[in-house]
Scaffold this active site. Structure first.
Site, short mmCIF file in Angstrom:
data_model
loop_
_atom_site.label_atom_id
_atom_site.label_comp_id
_atom_site.label_asym_id
_atom_site.label_seq_id
_atom_site.Cartn_x
_atom_site.Cartn_y
_atom_site.Cartn_z
N CYS A 55 58.33 34.39 26.77
CA CYS A 55 59.46 33.80 27.48
C CYS A 55 59.52 34.32 28.91
CB CYS A 55 60.77 34.13 26.76
SG CYS A 55 62.24 33.51 27.61
N TYR A 86 60.49 21.54 31.42
CA TYR A 86 60.65 22.59 30.42
C TYR A 86 60.58 22.02 29.01
CZ TYR A 86 62.79 26.42 27.79
OH TYR A 86 63.04 27.41 26.87
N GLU A 98 54.48 29.58 29.67
CA GLU A 98 55.60 29.97 30.52
C GLU A 98 55.11 31.15 31.35
OE1 GLU A 98 59.38 30.59 28.77
OE2 GLU A 98 59.33 28.75 27.57
N ASP A 133 58.99 34.37 19.41
CA ASP A 133 58.66 33.08 20.03
C ASP A 133 57.22 32.72 19.68
OD1 ASP A 133 61.15 32.82 21.33
OD2 ASP A 133 60.48 34.15 22.93
N TYR A 138 53.78 30.24 24.64
CA TYR A 138 54.19 31.65 24.73
C TYR A 138 52.99 32.60 24.70
CZ TYR A 138 58.83 29.79 23.68
OH TYR A 138 60.02 29.08 23.71
N CYS A 201 66.11 38.13 26.07
CA CYS A 201 64.86 38.73 26.51
C CYS A 201 64.18 39.32 25.29
CB CYS A 201 65.09 39.83 27.56
SG CYS A 201 63.56 40.66 28.08
N CYS A 210 49.81 51.50 29.50
CA CYS A 210 48.55 51.19 30.19
C CYS A 210 48.43 52.03 31.45
CB CYS A 210 48.51 49.71 30.55
SG CYS A 210 47.02 49.22 31.45
#
Length: 375
Positions: A55, A86, A98, A133, A138, A201, A210
């Protein structure tokens, strides 16, 4: 009854939804957070990166907060249908992800650092989805805009893939491809979580941070690329870092009661009572709890709030930002990126010419180091 979720299939150019000759909607082109342009032309010297992390609402917020990022925008990339909407993209039949477009100043933040944030802040091992999602729209992706980005990304995939394997995680499933045309999303999607602070979110990382070979910001240290697979002792990189306690009793032994209440219990000291509220001496502000470098004095400003305020951290990984809905408010908490101690909050009312953010810190969570770190 058993339920299963079939793996979504990627459309082909032949089976994708038809093109639109022109965009079917208009956007303002103005970034709602910092007022910068989301559309070209951008300032000379800036570069463009494109990432997909599920997302795009939460992904964009991660990048617009990074020092050195000039502007961001959300849209659709990596697919076949021109000028998609969208709703069309959500069907999975345009082939797009996205995505987030990131305009950055390479003199202030490197593409390598953007990759570190990308890999750390979401789960690149998940296939055709992110969190709850699911769908090809995604999927995780890095779309490169230059040969240099391709080289950096290719090396980054290898390094972080090794780190994930050592941690017992799945292999990277992220798509790596040249950036095609980026199609901007509708206006209401742009900077969505700034306009809707309590919005959705779903980003969640793997728990593996990382760290790619290269300079560590403000520590004057270069990691040898040949030794990138080795674990670097933090004390060797920066001798002023303190070991991170493993128990609450150790924290209580290290910190004063006032420090413990703020750093470990997310408390707040009284306004104008802190030692660093009006201090202007040059130096590096470290985490009082663990010595982690956080802010430089040249980013400090007088906000009038009663707490030390800064426009940006020394690096994206120096701090971590957490959604905070305590005390009946919706805020963004700032924690130390190394020991995860509470430092304060960040607000979008800082100097517009410095990015628009105000990192409002507790003095007792900071330690001003007026001597440069030793390599």
């Amino acid at each position: 009854m058993l339920f299963s979720r079939s793996k979504p299939d990627m459309v082909t150019p032949e089976t994708a939804l038809p093109d639109h000759d022109e965009p079917t909607f208009d956007i303002s082109g103005v970034h709602a957070v910092n007022g910068h342009s989301m559309v070209p032309p951008w300032p000379e010297g800036t570069e463009v990166a494109v990432f997909a992390m599920g997302c795009f609402w939460g992904a964009e917020r991660i990048f617009w907060r990074l020092p050195g990022v000039f502007s961001t925008a959300v849209g659709y990339a990596g697919g076949f249908t021109r000028n998609p909407t969208y709703n069309e993209t959500c069907t999975g039949r345009t082939g797009h992800t996205e995505a987030v477009l990131v305009v950055y100043d390479p003199e202030q933040i490197s593409y390598r650092r953007l990759l570190e944030v990308f890999f750390t802040e979401h789960d690149p091992t998940q296939v055709n989805g992110q969190g709850n999602d699911h769908g090809t729209q995604y999927r995780s992706a890095v779309y490169v805009t230059t040969d240099e980005q391709l080289a950096e990304a290719t090396a980054g995939f290898e390094v972080f893939g090794d780190a994930l394997a050592k941690a017992g995680k799945r292999p990277i499933a992220t798509e790596l491809a040249p950036a095609g045309e980026f199609f901007y999303a509708e206006e209401y999607h742009q900077q969505y979580l700034h306009k809707n602070p309590g919005g959705y979110c779903g980003l969640q990382g793997t728990g593996v941070v990382c760290q790619l070979p290269g300079p560590i910001a403000d520590l004057g240290v270069d990691l040898d690329a040949a030794a990138v697979s080795k674990v670097v002792d933090a004390a060797e990189v920066d001798p002023k870092l303190k070991p991170v306690p493993e128990s609450d009793d150790e924290w209580k032994q290290r910190l004063t009661p006032a420090q413990y209440q703020v750093l470990r219990e997310a408390g707040t000291e009284r306004a104008f009572a802190g030692a660093y509220t009006d201090v202007e001496e040059p130096g590096l502000y470290r985490c009082m709890a663990c010595g982690n470098p956080l802010y430089t004095s040249d980013t400090k400003f007088h906000s009038g709030s009663g707490w030390p305020s800064f426009t940006e951290a020394v690096s994206p990984t120096a701090i971590e930002l957490i959604d905070d809905s305590s005390h009946g408010m919706v805020r963004t908490e700032v924690r130390c990126g190394r020991c995860h101690s509470h430092l304060g909050h960040v607000f979008p009312d800082g100097p517009r010419d410095k990015g628009g953010l105000r990192f409002c810190m507790n003095s007792c969570a900071l330690d001003l180091d007026q001597e440069p770190a030793e390599a």
